[in-house]
Structures are given as structure tokens and as C-alpha cells.
Design an enzyme around this catalytic site. Structure first.
Site, PDB file in Angstrom:
ATOM      1  N   ASP A  19       0.829  -1.211   0.000  1.00  0.00           N
ATOM      2  CA  ASP A  19       0.000   0.000   0.000  1.00  0.00           C
ATOM      3  C   ASP A  19       0.863   1.262   0.000  1.00  0.00           C
ATOM      4  O   ASP A  19       1.972   1.255   0.534  1.00  0.00           O
ATOM      5  CB  ASP A  19      -0.896  -0.031   1.252  1.00  0.00           C
ATOM      6  CG  ASP A  19      -2.111   0.859   1.101  1.00  0.00           C
ATOM      7  OD1 ASP A  19      -2.297   1.443   0.017  1.00  0.00           O
ATOM      8  OD2 ASP A  19      -2.872   0.984   2.068  1.00  0.00           O
ATOM      9  N   HIS A  36       2.852   3.596  -8.868  1.00  0.00           N
ATOM     10  CA  HIS A  36       2.779   2.151  -9.135  1.00  0.00           C
ATOM     11  C   HIS A  36       4.043   1.668  -9.845  1.00  0.00           C
ATOM     12  O   HIS A  36       4.547   0.583  -9.570  1.00  0.00           O
ATOM     13  CB  HIS A  36       1.542   1.825  -9.973  1.00  0.00           C
ATOM     14  CG  HIS A  36       0.251   2.154  -9.276  1.00  0.00           C
ATOM     15  ND1 HIS A  36       0.004   1.771  -7.969  1.00  0.00           N
ATOM     16  CD2 HIS A  36      -0.849   2.838  -9.668  1.00  0.00           C
ATOM     17  CE1 HIS A  36      -1.194   2.212  -7.609  1.00  0.00           C
ATOM     18  NE2 HIS A  36      -1.722   2.858  -8.615  1.00  0.00           N
ATOM     19  N   LEU A 130      11.510 -20.099  -4.662  1.00  0.00           N
ATOM     20  CA  LEU A 130      10.360 -19.336  -4.153  1.00  0.00           C
ATOM     21  C   LEU A 130       9.174 -19.450  -5.121  1.00  0.00           C
ATOM     22  O   LEU A 130       9.362 -19.436  -6.336  1.00  0.00           O
ATOM     23  CB  LEU A 130      10.793 -17.865  -4.037  1.00  0.00           C
ATOM     24  CG  LEU A 130       9.722 -16.825  -3.686  1.00  0.00           C
ATOM     25  CD1 LEU A 130       9.236 -17.007  -2.257  1.00  0.00           C
ATOM     26  CD2 LEU A 130      10.274 -15.408  -3.882  1.00  0.00           C
TER      27      LEU A 130
END
Ligand code: FPP
Length: 235
Positions: A19, A36, A130
Site C-alpha cells: 500500500d 505504481h 520461491l
């Protein structure tokens, strides 16, 4: 990531609510979309770091079912950013043996983006490092609604178990998040992993997502290992 080999002290899965991109941009007099763009740099840095630290799963909230309410310009910028990232970063994922998967209702996304997603999932399916779960057009309530629909469609006629529900979630087969991190000072779940977060630990950082770095991630993980998880029992 382990701590002393104790099962309850393992950290296999970290989920992040990234956020503060908009605020980051606003503070600099820039348009939200540039926040962004900067946020994505932070995301890639964090994926690399989590991979280097030997984490098994990381889930990233990239676009929620509520984010469609934003301006058309911002939505399309975000979609293009995600699309471009997937198209350009295959080398990065391959080099680090990172598997990429998606959660959310992908059927509402642009067909060419859906194709790109399928191709990245396919091309990284064999990687054993991962696993990055990108939550796109994801909402916890929508995920539960779709799970219920799947069960109805399967014609299930016996009492429903928790395992039945879990097997119909987008995260089927993936361990629940041990730790959920949220940046930019907000302290709420915002429709993220509602079922899966039942016993997750939470860590809130005041930093805006583009400013959240590996050292902040490490601080959250250290704090996690300092907590006592009882899963409703008594130590
Ligand atoms: C929340 O900040 C952030 C988002 C809704 C988008 C997050 C997406 C990225 C960082 C790109 C991810 C892409 C990939 C491929 C992982 P906000 O806009 O709500 O910030 P604000 O609360 O300050 O307005």
C-alpha cells in the site's frame, strides 16, 4: 525460513499488502500511476530478497476486486504494468528458479493478459525455489463465493469439511500465510486472504510501498520470530 527447527516457528509463507504507491507519487507532485511504477521496482527487489533468504511462498496483493473503482486511466496503467512485467521478467524468474502463480478471478482480465499469465505459469511450473503468488482481481469474499459455487457444481451431498473448502480456494495446496505485512500505515485486511489469514501474524509498516526495502522486510521477519504462536491452544 526456519528458526531452531521448531514447526511452529517456521516462516514458509509471507503475504504482503503493498500500500501507499499513490501517496508516494502525490508527495512528489507526480501522478498516481508513477507511484505504481516505482512500487513495482520495490516489488521486484523484495521478490529477489525473499528468494535469496530461502522463503518458500510470497503472496502479493497487486489488484483487488475493488480496485476496478479507480479511474480507467489508473486501472489500465496497472494492468499494462503487470502485463509488461510478465513479458519482460522471465529471465529474472528463470535465473532465480522462481515459480509464478496467480490467484483471483482472472476471467475478467484482458484475454492477452490472461494468455501471458498462463504462459508464465507454464514456463515457471518446474522451478523449485520461491513461489510468487500474484493476487490479481482478487478478493477474499469473491474467492469464497467461487469456492462455494465450485462445491455446488460438484454436486457434493455430504456435510462440508474445512478441507473441502480449502481445496476449492485459489490457494489450494499452499500453506496459510505465517505473516502478513501491510505498508503505508493502514491496519486492515481489505478483503485479502480472509480464510487463509485465520492464524497469521500481522506486521504493519508506516513506510509507503516504494520505500519499503529488504531491511524493512527483515525487521518484520525478525519480529515474527520473536512472537509466540499458539493457534488457539495454550503453551
Ligand atoms: C496500493 O497503493 C497499491 C496497488 C493497488 C497496486 C500495487 C501494484 C504494484 C506495486 C504493481 C505490482 C505488479 C506486479 C507484477 C507484482 P495505493 O494506490 O492504494 O496507494 P495509496 O493508498 O497511497 O493511494
Amino acid at each position: 525460513m526456519e528458526n531452531g527447527g521448531d514447526q511452529t516457528r517456521m516462516c514458509r509463507h509471507i503475504a504482503i499488502i503493498m500500500d501507499g504507491n499513490g501517496r508516494w507519487a502525490k508527495e512528489r507532485g507526480k501522478i498516481r500511476s508513477l507511484g505504481h511504477k516505482e512500487g513495482l521496482k520495490s516489488t521486484k527487489r523484495l521478490i529477489q530478497h525473499a528468494s535469496d533468504r530461502g522463503l518458500k511462498f510470497i503472496t502479493l496483493y497487486a489488484f483487488s476486486t475493488e480496485n476496478w473503482k479507480r479511474s480507467e486511466e489508473e486501472v489500465s496503467y496497472l494492468m499494462n504494468l503487470i502485463h509488461l512485467h510478465l513479458r519482460q521478467e522471465m529471465k529474472f524468474y528463470k535465473k532465480n528458479r522462481i515459480r509464478v502463480r496467480f490467484i483471483g478471478d482472472l476471467s475478467r482480465l484482458n484475454p492477452s493478459l490472461q494468455e501471458e499469465m498462463k504462459s508464465v505459469e507454464r514456463d515457471t511450473a518446474e522451478f523449485d525455489g520461491l513461489t510468487v503468488l500474484l493476487a490479481i482481481n482478487y478478493g477474499g469474499r469473491d474467492e469464497l463465493r467461487r469456492a462455494v459455487q465450485k462445491m455446488i457444481d460438484s454436486g457434493i451431498s455430504r456435510p462440508v469439511t474445512e478441507a473441502d473448502i480449502e481445496s476449492c480456494l485459489d490457494t489450494a495446496g499452499i500453506p496459510d500465510p505465517d505473516l502478513i505485512i501491510r505498508t503505508a500505515g493502514e491496519q486492515r485486511l481489505s478483503n485479502f486472504l480472509m480464510w487463509q489469514s485465520a492464524y497469521s501474524e500481522f506486521w504493519y509498516s508506516p513506510k509507503l510501498w516504494p520505500d519499503f526495502g529488504p531491511e524493512d522486510f527483515d525487521e518484520a521477519v525478525d519480529a515474527y520470530f520473536g512472537r509466540e504462536r499458539r493457534f488457539g491452544g495454550i503453551k
